[in-house]
Design a protein around this motif. Structure first.
Motif, PDB file in Angstrom:
ATOM      1  N   MET A 167       0.848  -1.164   0.000  1.00  0.00           N
ATOM      2  CA  MET A 167       0.000   0.000   0.000  1.00  0.00           C
ATOM      3  C   MET A 167       0.903   1.239   0.000  1.00  0.00           C
ATOM      4  O   MET A 167       1.938   1.253   0.651  1.00  0.00           O
ATOM      5  CB  MET A 167      -0.885  -0.029   1.240  1.00  0.00           C
ATOM      6  CG  MET A 167      -1.897   1.076   1.295  1.00  0.00           C
ATOM      7  SD  MET A 167      -3.248   0.619   2.382  1.00  0.00           S
ATOM      8  CE  MET A 167      -2.850   1.588   3.785  1.00  0.00           C
ATOM      9  N   THR A 168       0.512   2.251  -0.710  1.00  0.00           N
ATOM     10  CA  THR A 168       1.251   3.510  -0.766  1.00  0.00           C
ATOM     11  C   THR A 168       0.472   4.562   0.016  1.00  0.00           C
ATOM     12  O   THR A 168      -0.726   4.725  -0.174  1.00  0.00           O
ATOM     13  CB  THR A 168       1.419   3.980  -2.224  1.00  0.00           C
ATOM     14  OG1 THR A 168       2.018   2.930  -2.978  1.00  0.00           O
ATOM     15  CG2 THR A 168       2.280   5.220  -2.297  1.00  0.00           C
ATOM     16  N   ILE A 169       1.171   5.282   0.886  1.00  0.00           N
ATOM     17  CA  ILE A 169       0.547   6.299   1.726  1.00  0.00           C
ATOM     18  C   ILE A 169       1.292   7.608   1.529  1.00  0.00           C
ATOM     19  O   ILE A 169       2.521   7.636   1.560  1.00  0.00           O
ATOM     20  CB  ILE A 169       0.642   5.905   3.222  1.00  0.00           C
ATOM     21  CG1 ILE A 169       0.001   4.547   3.479  1.00  0.00           C
ATOM     22  CG2 ILE A 169       0.036   6.992   4.110  1.00  0.00           C
ATOM     23  CD1 ILE A 169       0.318   3.972   4.843  1.00  0.00           C
ATOM     24  N   ASN A 170       0.557   8.710   1.341  1.00  0.00           N
ATOM     25  CA  ASN A 170       1.177  10.034   1.352  1.00  0.00           C
ATOM     26  C   ASN A 170       1.441  10.393   2.798  1.00  0.00           C
ATOM     27  O   ASN A 170       0.540  10.361   3.636  1.00  0.00           O
ATOM     28  CB  ASN A 170       0.259  11.085   0.717  1.00  0.00           C
ATOM     29  CG  ASN A 170       0.333  11.070  -0.777  1.00  0.00           C
ATOM     30  OD1 ASN A 170       1.389  10.883  -1.352  1.00  0.00           O
ATOM     31  ND2 ASN A 170      -0.798  11.269  -1.422  1.00  0.00           N
ATOM     32  N   ALA A 171       2.665  10.735   3.102  1.00  0.00           N
ATOM     33  CA  ALA A 171       3.050  11.008   4.490  1.00  0.00           C
ATOM     34  C   ALA A 171       2.934  12.483   4.820  1.00  0.00           C
ATOM     35  O   ALA A 171       3.065  13.337   3.960  1.00  0.00           O
ATOM     36  CB  ALA A 171       4.479  10.537   4.724  1.00  0.00           C
ATOM     37  N   ASP A 172       2.693  12.740   6.067  1.00  0.00           N
ATOM     38  CA  ASP A 172       2.802  14.076   6.618  1.00  0.00           C
ATOM     39  C   ASP A 172       3.393  13.957   8.017  1.00  0.00           C
ATOM     40  O   ASP A 172       3.641  12.849   8.499  1.00  0.00           O
ATOM     41  CB  ASP A 172       1.461  14.814   6.623  1.00  0.00           C
ATOM     42  CG  ASP A 172       0.408  14.122   7.484  1.00  0.00           C
ATOM     43  OD1 ASP A 172       0.768  13.550   8.538  1.00  0.00           O
ATOM     44  OD2 ASP A 172      -0.775  14.159   7.119  1.00  0.00           O
ATOM     45  N   LYS A 173       3.623  15.079   8.674  1.00  0.00           N
ATOM     46  CA  LYS A 173       4.317  15.050   9.962  1.00  0.00           C
ATOM     47  C   LYS A 173       3.538  14.311  11.042  1.00  0.00           C
ATOM     48  O   LYS A 173       4.111  13.924  12.060  1.00  0.00           O
ATOM     49  CB  LYS A 173       4.651  16.467  10.414  1.00  0.00           C
ATOM     50  CG  LYS A 173       3.440  17.332  10.694  1.00  0.00           C
ATOM     51  CD  LYS A 173       3.866  18.731  11.060  1.00  0.00           C
ATOM     52  CE  LYS A 173       2.631  19.611  11.225  1.00  0.00           C
ATOM     53  NZ  LYS A 173       2.994  20.997  11.410  1.00  0.00           N
ATOM     54  N   ASN A 174       2.252  14.071  10.827  1.00  0.00           N
ATOM     55  CA  ASN A 174       1.437  13.383  11.822  1.00  0.00           C
ATOM     56  C   ASN A 174       1.258  11.894  11.535  1.00  0.00           C
ATOM     57  O   ASN A 174       0.594  11.203  12.299  1.00  0.00           O
ATOM     58  CB  ASN A 174       0.059  14.046  11.915  1.00  0.00           C
ATOM     59  CG  ASN A 174       0.168  15.499  12.325  1.00  0.00           C
ATOM     60  OD1 ASN A 174       0.902  15.834  13.246  1.00  0.00           O
ATOM     61  ND2 ASN A 174      -0.536  16.365  11.631  1.00  0.00           N
ATOM     62  N   ASN A 175       1.846  11.409  10.457  1.00  0.00           N
ATOM     63  CA  ASN A 175       1.704  10.005  10.091  1.00  0.00           C
ATOM     64  C   ASN A 175       2.388   9.111  11.119  1.00  0.00           C
ATOM     65  O   ASN A 175       3.476   9.427  11.605  1.00  0.00           O
ATOM     66  CB  ASN A 175       2.291   9.780   8.699  1.00  0.00           C
ATOM     67  CG  ASN A 175       2.027   8.394   8.186  1.00  0.00           C
ATOM     68  OD1 ASN A 175       2.697   7.453   8.598  1.00  0.00           O
ATOM     69  ND2 ASN A 175       1.047   8.265   7.321  1.00  0.00           N
ATOM     70  N   LYS A 176       1.769   7.967  11.420  1.00  0.00           N
ATOM     71  CA  LYS A 176       2.331   7.081  12.444  1.00  0.00           C
ATOM     72  C   LYS A 176       3.679   6.485  12.044  1.00  0.00           C
ATOM     73  O   LYS A 176       4.435   6.035  12.895  1.00  0.00           O
ATOM     74  CB  LYS A 176       1.342   5.974  12.808  1.00  0.00           C
ATOM     75  CG  LYS A 176       1.104   4.939  11.724  1.00  0.00           C
ATOM     76  CD  LYS A 176       0.121   3.893  12.217  1.00  0.00           C
ATOM     77  CE  LYS A 176      -0.097   2.794  11.204  1.00  0.00           C
ATOM     78  NZ  LYS A 176      -0.993   1.756  11.729  1.00  0.00           N
ATOM     79  N   TYR A 177       4.000   6.483  10.751  1.00  0.00           N
ATOM     80  CA  TYR A 177       5.273   5.929  10.281  1.00  0.00           C
ATOM     81  C   TYR A 177       6.364   6.981  10.127  1.00  0.00           C
ATOM     82  O   TYR A 177       7.483   6.666   9.748  1.00  0.00           O
ATOM     83  CB  TYR A 177       5.087   5.231   8.934  1.00  0.00           C
ATOM     84  CG  TYR A 177       4.118   4.087   8.942  1.00  0.00           C
ATOM     85  CD1 TYR A 177       4.429   2.893   9.585  1.00  0.00           C
ATOM     86  CD2 TYR A 177       2.904   4.190   8.290  1.00  0.00           C
ATOM     87  CE1 TYR A 177       3.547   1.827   9.581  1.00  0.00           C
ATOM     88  CE2 TYR A 177       2.005   3.125   8.275  1.00  0.00           C
ATOM     89  CZ  TYR A 177       2.326   1.954   8.926  1.00  0.00           C
ATOM     90  OH  TYR A 177       1.461   0.899   8.925  1.00  0.00           O
ATOM     91  N   ILE A 178       6.049   8.240  10.408  1.00  0.00           N
ATOM     92  CA  ILE A 178       6.977   9.312  10.061  1.00  0.00           C
ATOM     93  C   ILE A 178       8.319   9.189  10.780  1.00  0.00           C
ATOM     94  O   ILE A 178       9.366   9.500  10.202  1.00  0.00           O
ATOM     95  CB  ILE A 178       6.349  10.712  10.264  1.00  0.00           C
ATOM     96  CG1 ILE A 178       7.060  11.743   9.385  1.00  0.00           C
ATOM     97  CG2 ILE A 178       6.315  11.122  11.706  1.00  0.00           C
ATOM     98  CD1 ILE A 178       6.901  11.544   7.918  1.00  0.00           C
ATOM     99  N   SER A 179       8.336   8.708  12.012  1.00  0.00           N
ATOM    100  CA  SER A 179       9.626   8.566  12.698  1.00  0.00           C
ATOM    101  C   SER A 179      10.475   7.478  12.037  1.00  0.00           C
ATOM    102  O   SER A 179      11.691   7.611  11.929  1.00  0.00           O
ATOM    103  CB  SER A 179       9.435   8.279  14.191  1.00  0.00           C
ATOM    104  OG  SER A 179       8.732   7.073  14.375  1.00  0.00           O
ATOM    105  N   ALA A 180       9.835   6.409  11.546  1.00  0.00           N
ATOM    106  CA  ALA A 180      10.564   5.356  10.830  1.00  0.00           C
ATOM    107  C   ALA A 180      11.089   5.879   9.500  1.00  0.00           C
ATOM    108  O   ALA A 180      12.207   5.557   9.088  1.00  0.00           O
ATOM    109  CB  ALA A 180       9.673   4.139  10.619  1.00  0.00           C
TER     110      ALA A 180
END
Length: 127
Positions: free
Chosen positions: A1-14
């Motif tokens: 799955m492809t997700i557009n990220a933003d600073k609040n995304n749960k994966y952003i630290s990874a």
């Protein structure tokens, strides 16, 4: 799955950790700048998940599989590479095309004129 990220995304630290571990420090722009470009719709930060699990690779075999993953999911080779400090980076693109000068301008925009001048990356056409 492809997700557009933003600073609040749960994966952003990874994603941030992957960014900092995958590129030499001299080649990195501040991660907050990447997020700002995304907020302004000047860039997209995509996260790839497999069964809702963040995916990554550490070695060459995994990196080749990652490139094949991109190619199998709608990306194409842009026909351009960036040569920078002895390293060559092949460019992939999602939809459309991009020319050498257009990509050079994109690098200047994302890096800033001073960093682009300092690093002097060379955009080349692939044979």
């Amino acid at each position: 799955m492809t997700i557009n990220a933003d600073k609040n995304n749960k994966y952003i630290s990874a994603v941030k950790e992957l960014y900092h571990s995958s590129f030499p420090k001299i080649e990195q722009i501040p991660f907050r700048n990447i997020l700002k470009l995304c907020e302004k719709d000047k860039a997209a930060l995509l996260i790839f998940t497999d069964n809702h699990e963040f995916v990554d690779g550490q070695n060459q075999e995994q990196r080749m599989k990652r490139k094949l993953f991109y190619l199998n999911n709608g990306y194409t080779e842009a026909g351009l590479s960036v040569e920078d400090r002895g390293e060559t980076y092949d460019m992939l693109i999602s939809g459309g095309t991009i020319g050498k000068e257009e990509y050079r301008k994109l690098l200047i925009f994302t890096m800033g004129k001073f960093l682009f001048w300092f690093m002097e990356p060379k955009v080349v056409l692939n044979p």
